[in-house]
Design a protein around this motif. Structure first.
Motif, mmCIF file in Angstrom:
data_model
loop_
_atom_site.group_PDB
_atom_site.id
_atom_site.type_symbol
_atom_site.label_atom_id
_atom_site.label_comp_id
_atom_site.label_asym_id
_atom_site.label_seq_id
_atom_site.Cartn_x
_atom_site.Cartn_y
_atom_site.Cartn_z
ATOM 1 N N PRO A 356 0.817 -1.204 0.000
ATOM 2 C CA PRO A 356 0.000 0.000 0.000
ATOM 3 C C PRO A 356 0.859 1.265 0.000
ATOM 4 C CG PRO A 356 -0.310 -1.229 2.050
ATOM 5 C CD PRO A 356 0.605 -2.009 1.188
ATOM 6 N N LEU A 357 0.250 2.325 -0.415
ATOM 7 C CA LEU A 357 0.973 3.586 -0.582
ATOM 8 C C LEU A 357 1.721 3.966 0.694
ATOM 9 C CD1 LEU A 357 1.431 6.119 -2.335
ATOM 10 C CD2 LEU A 357 -0.633 7.052 -1.280
ATOM 11 N N ASP A 358 2.986 4.268 0.550
ATOM 12 C CA ASP A 358 3.798 4.684 1.688
ATOM 13 C C ASP A 358 4.085 6.171 1.544
ATOM 14 O OD1 ASP A 358 6.609 5.241 2.871
ATOM 15 O OD2 ASP A 358 5.875 3.435 3.866
ATOM 16 N N LEU A 359 3.979 6.892 2.648
ATOM 17 C CA LEU A 359 4.174 8.340 2.569
ATOM 18 C C LEU A 359 5.584 8.689 2.100
ATOM 19 C CD1 LEU A 359 2.312 9.746 5.693
ATOM 20 C CD2 LEU A 359 1.587 9.691 3.312
ATOM 21 N N ALA A 360 6.570 7.874 2.514
ATOM 22 C CA ALA A 360 7.950 8.147 2.087
ATOM 23 C C ALA A 360 8.067 8.012 0.567
ATOM 24 C CB ALA A 360 8.905 7.190 2.789
ATOM 25 N N ASP A 361 7.391 6.985 0.008
ATOM 26 C CA ASP A 361 7.418 6.798 -1.449
ATOM 27 C C ASP A 361 6.737 7.960 -2.159
ATOM 28 O OD1 ASP A 361 8.721 4.458 -1.041
ATOM 29 O OD2 ASP A 361 6.934 3.185 -1.263
ATOM 30 N N LEU A 362 5.657 8.427 -1.555
ATOM 31 C CA LEU A 362 4.912 9.544 -2.142
ATOM 32 C C LEU A 362 5.804 10.795 -2.198
ATOM 33 C CD1 LEU A 362 2.088 10.128 -3.195
ATOM 34 C CD2 LEU A 362 1.411 10.742 -0.882
ATOM 35 N N ASN A 363 6.494 11.023 -1.117
ATOM 36 C CA ASN A 363 7.415 12.168 -1.052
ATOM 37 C C ASN A 363 8.521 12.002 -2.110
ATOM 38 O OD1 ASN A 363 8.593 14.489 -0.194
ATOM 39 N ND2 ASN A 363 9.451 13.656 1.696
ATOM 40 N N ALA A 364 9.053 10.773 -2.223
ATOM 41 C CA ALA A 364 10.120 10.501 -3.198
ATOM 42 C C ALA A 364 9.599 10.730 -4.617
ATOM 43 C CB ALA A 364 10.615 9.069 -3.028
ATOM 44 N N VAL A 373 9.861 20.349 -2.640
ATOM 45 C CA VAL A 373 9.020 20.156 -1.439
ATOM 46 C C VAL A 373 9.618 20.907 -0.255
ATOM 47 C CG1 VAL A 373 8.090 18.457 0.179
ATOM 48 C CG2 VAL A 373 8.248 17.898 -2.255
ATOM 49 N N ARG A 374 8.845 21.842 0.273
ATOM 50 C CA ARG A 374 9.327 22.576 1.457
ATOM 51 C C ARG A 374 8.883 21.871 2.735
ATOM 52 N NH1 ARG A 374 8.268 28.320 -1.088
ATOM 53 N NH2 ARG A 374 10.306 28.584 -2.042
ATOM 54 N N SER A 375 7.673 21.346 2.737
ATOM 55 C CA SER A 375 7.247 20.524 3.878
ATOM 56 C C SER A 375 6.236 19.506 3.375
ATOM 57 C CB SER A 375 6.653 21.382 4.994
ATOM 58 O OG SER A 375 5.357 21.802 4.653
ATOM 59 N N PHE A 376 6.140 18.422 4.114
ATOM 60 C CA PHE A 376 5.305 17.300 3.683
ATOM 61 C C PHE A 376 4.799 16.614 4.942
ATOM 62 C CE2 PHE A 376 4.738 12.847 2.706
ATOM 63 C CZ PHE A 376 4.207 12.812 1.415
ATOM 64 N N GLY A 377 3.513 16.486 5.117
ATOM 65 C CA GLY A 377 3.038 15.815 6.336
ATOM 66 C C GLY A 377 1.528 15.734 6.390
ATOM 67 N N ILE A 378 1.062 15.122 7.478
ATOM 68 C CA ILE A 378 -0.373 14.979 7.686
ATOM 69 C C ILE A 378 -0.807 16.067 8.665
ATOM 70 C CG2 ILE A 378 -2.222 13.434 8.457
ATOM 71 C CD1 ILE A 378 -0.677 12.306 6.123
ATOM 72 N N GLU A 379 -1.799 16.858 8.258
ATOM 73 C CA GLU A 379 -2.324 17.874 9.188
ATOM 74 C C GLU A 379 -3.054 17.166 10.302
ATOM 75 O OE1 GLU A 379 -4.882 20.154 6.674
ATOM 76 O OE2 GLU A 379 -3.342 21.661 6.280
ATOM 77 N N ARG A 380 -2.849 17.633 11.531
ATOM 78 C CA ARG A 380 -3.520 17.011 12.671
ATOM 79 C C ARG A 380 -5.030 17.228 12.542
ATOM 80 N NH1 ARG A 380 -5.053 17.895 18.101
ATOM 81 N NH2 ARG A 380 -5.207 20.113 17.666
ATOM 82 N N ALA A 381 -5.778 16.156 12.722
ATOM 83 C CA ALA A 381 -7.229 16.298 12.679
ATOM 84 C C ALA A 381 -7.692 16.923 13.987
ATOM 85 C CB ALA A 381 -7.877 14.938 12.499
ATOM 86 N N SER A 382 -8.636 17.808 13.941
ATOM 87 C CA SER A 382 -9.137 18.444 15.151
ATOM 88 C C SER A 382 -10.452 17.781 15.546
ATOM 89 C CB SER A 382 -9.372 19.924 14.899
ATOM 90 O OG SER A 382 -10.460 20.052 14.004
ATOM 91 N N LEU A 383 -10.898 18.144 16.736
ATOM 92 C CA LEU A 383 -12.198 17.655 17.177
ATOM 93 C C LEU A 383 -13.289 18.147 16.224
ATOM 94 C CD1 LEU A 383 -13.026 15.918 19.524
ATOM 95 C CD2 LEU A 383 -13.438 17.976 20.860
ATOM 96 N N GLU A 384 -13.062 19.315 15.674
ATOM 97 C CA GLU A 384 -14.045 19.834 14.721
ATOM 98 C C GLU A 384 -14.122 18.933 13.492
ATOM 99 O OE1 GLU A 384 -13.566 23.858 13.440
ATOM 100 O OE2 GLU A 384 -15.521 23.860 12.492
ATOM 101 N N ASP A 385 -12.966 18.467 13.017
ATOM 102 C CA ASP A 385 -12.972 17.531 11.883
ATOM 103 C C ASP A 385 -13.784 16.294 12.245
ATOM 104 O OD1 ASP A 385 -11.286 19.151 10.358
ATOM 105 O OD2 ASP A 385 -9.503 18.304 11.302
ATOM 106 N N ALA A 386 -13.561 15.825 13.499
ATOM 107 C CA ALA A 386 -14.281 14.624 13.935
ATOM 108 C C ALA A 386 -15.778 14.885 13.955
ATOM 109 C CB ALA A 386 -13.807 14.208 15.323
ATOM 110 N N PHE A 387 -16.148 16.070 14.448
ATOM 111 C CA PHE A 387 -17.574 16.388 14.529
ATOM 112 C C PHE A 387 -18.188 16.473 13.138
ATOM 113 C CE2 PHE A 387 -21.255 19.032 14.705
ATOM 114 C CZ PHE A 387 -21.923 18.548 15.818
ATOM 115 N N VAL A 388 -17.477 17.121 12.246
ATOM 116 C CA VAL A 388 -17.985 17.254 10.882
ATOM 117 C C VAL A 388 -18.105 15.869 10.243
ATOM 118 C CG1 VAL A 388 -17.490 18.189 8.583
ATOM 119 C CG2 VAL A 388 -17.138 19.606 10.601
ATOM 120 N N ALA A 389 -17.099 15.003 10.503
ATOM 121 C CA ALA A 389 -17.138 13.653 9.943
ATOM 122 C C ALA A 389 -18.334 12.877 10.501
ATOM 123 C CB ALA A 389 -15.838 12.921 10.261
#
Ligand SMILES: Nc1ncnc2c1ncn2[C@@H]1O[C@H](COP(=O)(O)OP(=O)(O)OP(=O)(O)O)[C@@H](O)[C@H]1O
Length: 399
Positions: A356-364, A373-389
């Motif tokens: 399955p897709l690996d984040l390191a491979d995606l960056n590569a 690429v200046r930065s690469f990462g997963i944005e932290r999900a907030s409680l608001e994201d959870a509520f909306v989901a």
């Protein structure tokens, strides 16, 4: 129109043109709590004070143990300080305000009870405090059934529901003296020390001699908390404690809640402000339309909402193309980068040989395509994201 109000002590009174709940000065030997209950709603008998006198606002209902009661000191320490099963409230007009609630509040937690206006939070709190009877289901507070065991339970609980009722013409100190005097279990000889300690606890020692009407809203809330803290409490129940406060007042109350929790008090607070819950709570439950959508630690709730991939780059168009080729969806191309939803199989850990897709491979892959690429990462999900989901809706974060 006359509004019928019921004291948390179970006393019923008419409050003609009742003034603001936050500044209510009323008849009787002690201020009434501002808890307003709809016409015809019976107060549960367990909430009555031993003396039948109205109970102080913002404080526990002071009650003497029933003759058969086990002394509080020997009561077993239960893991869940609040536990409800199938708790339901249908008001007389037919409104189903709380629908089959199964809530578990762990001891020692700061538990956020979250939901938009009208989702059933106050109704739940009123049932927990024995102010109104459930239509069905059970509620246990500190291991004891409510409202039946109210006389044993409520002295161990401090409550601040819809803001404190204060005498504006009395000083902060004298308001607390009145609250303390309304508690039949409070020793008058140690009253002054108790009041001084409570004022100190909430940071009002310097303003203790000022008339309460000159207090800011935040100071009034703190005075209400001081009233709830005149006796040691195992549980504090706060209904929208920062409602109507300015950002500074909100910060002060949040700091106080954290301090109380650090001292070992379990705090159950309702709020319609997601960021407030996120900042102060260890656990949370989310209500909508009388039903519980989810509960757990704040971390669990936030992580149940998947974070988005965020890439900062001066080459957003190329980055979006590469990400799309690798299965990233819902791409948003900005001037400074790209965000998108990772495919469900994406891994953030070490490479999985199964593929399955690996984040390191995606960056590569981005780098191979000459995307800077200046930065690469997963944005932290907030409680608001959870509520909306959970609800598919936005949330009233602005208050
Ligand atoms: N005494 C009452 N009689 C009839 N319906 C009521 C009564 N009290 C509340 N309701 C209704 O029950 C539902 C839940 O109200 P509740 O006050 O418990 O929600 P809440 O989440 O605390 O909202 P808010 O933050 O606005 O106080 C609402 O639809 C409300 O109109």
């Amino acid at each position: 129109m006359e509004e019928e109000r019921i004291a948390s002590g179970g006393g019923r009174m008419k409050a003609p043109g009742a003034p603001s709940a936050r500044q209510t000065a009323v008849r009787g030997s002690a201020p009434e709590p501002p808890t307003a209950v709809g016409p015809g709603e019976p107060a549960a008998p367990a909430a009555r004070t031993a003396s039948g006198a109205p109970a102080p606002a913002g404080a526990a209902v002071h009650a003497e143990p029933e003759p058969s009661a086990e002394p509080a000191a020997t009561a077993p320490a239960v893991a869940a300080v609040i536990e409800t099963r199938g708790l339901t409230k249908r008001y007389r007009g037919g409104q189903l305000a709380v629908d089959g609630l199964d809530l578990t509040v762990p001891r020692g937690s700061v538990f956020g009870f979250l939901g938009p206006n009208g989702s059933g939070k106050t109704t739940t709190i009123r049932m927990l405090m024995g102010l109104i009877e459930p239509s069905s289901g059970t509620a246990h507070v500190l291991g004891e059934p409510m409202p039946r065991a109210g006389r044993r339970v409520l002295p161990r609980v401090g409550a601040l529901i819809e803001g404190p009722a204060l005498y504006g013409f009395l000083s902060g100190r004298d308001n607390l003296v009145r609250y303390d005097a309304a508690d039949p279990t409070a020793d008058p000889r140690t009253r002054a020390a108790r009041v001084a300690a409570a004022l100190d606890r909430v940071g009002l020692a310097a303003a203790a001699g000022k008339k309460a009407r000159a207090y800011s809203l935040g100071m009034k809330q703190r005075l209400g908390l001081a009233a709830a803290l005149l006796q040691p409490r195992e549980l504090l129940v706060l209904d929208e404690p920062t409602n109507g406060l300015d950002p500074q007042g909100m910060r002060e109350i949040r700091t106080l809640v954290r301090e109380l929790a650090a001292d070992g008090t379990t705090v159950f607070l309702s709020s319609h402000l997601l960021d407030e819950i996120e900042q102060v709570c260890t656990h949370a439950a989310v209500m909508a339309q009388g039903r519980l959508l989810t509960q757990g630690t704040v971390g669990e709730l936030a992580s149940s909402a998947r974070g988005r991939l965020a890439v900062t780059t001066p080459d957003p168009t190329d980055a979006a193309r590469v990400l799309k080729e690798h299965g990233v969806t819902d791409l948003v191309v900005l001037e400074t980068g790209v965000t998108g939803e990772l495919p469900h199989t994406a891994l953030s850990g070490p490479a999985d040989p199964a593929g399955p897709l690996d984040l390191a491979d995606l960056n590569a892959a981005l780098v191979r395509a000459d995307v800077r690429v200046r930065s690469f990462g997963i944005e932290r999900a907030s409680l608001e994201d959870a509520f909306v989901a959970l609800t598919g809706e936005g949330f009233d974060v602005a208050g």
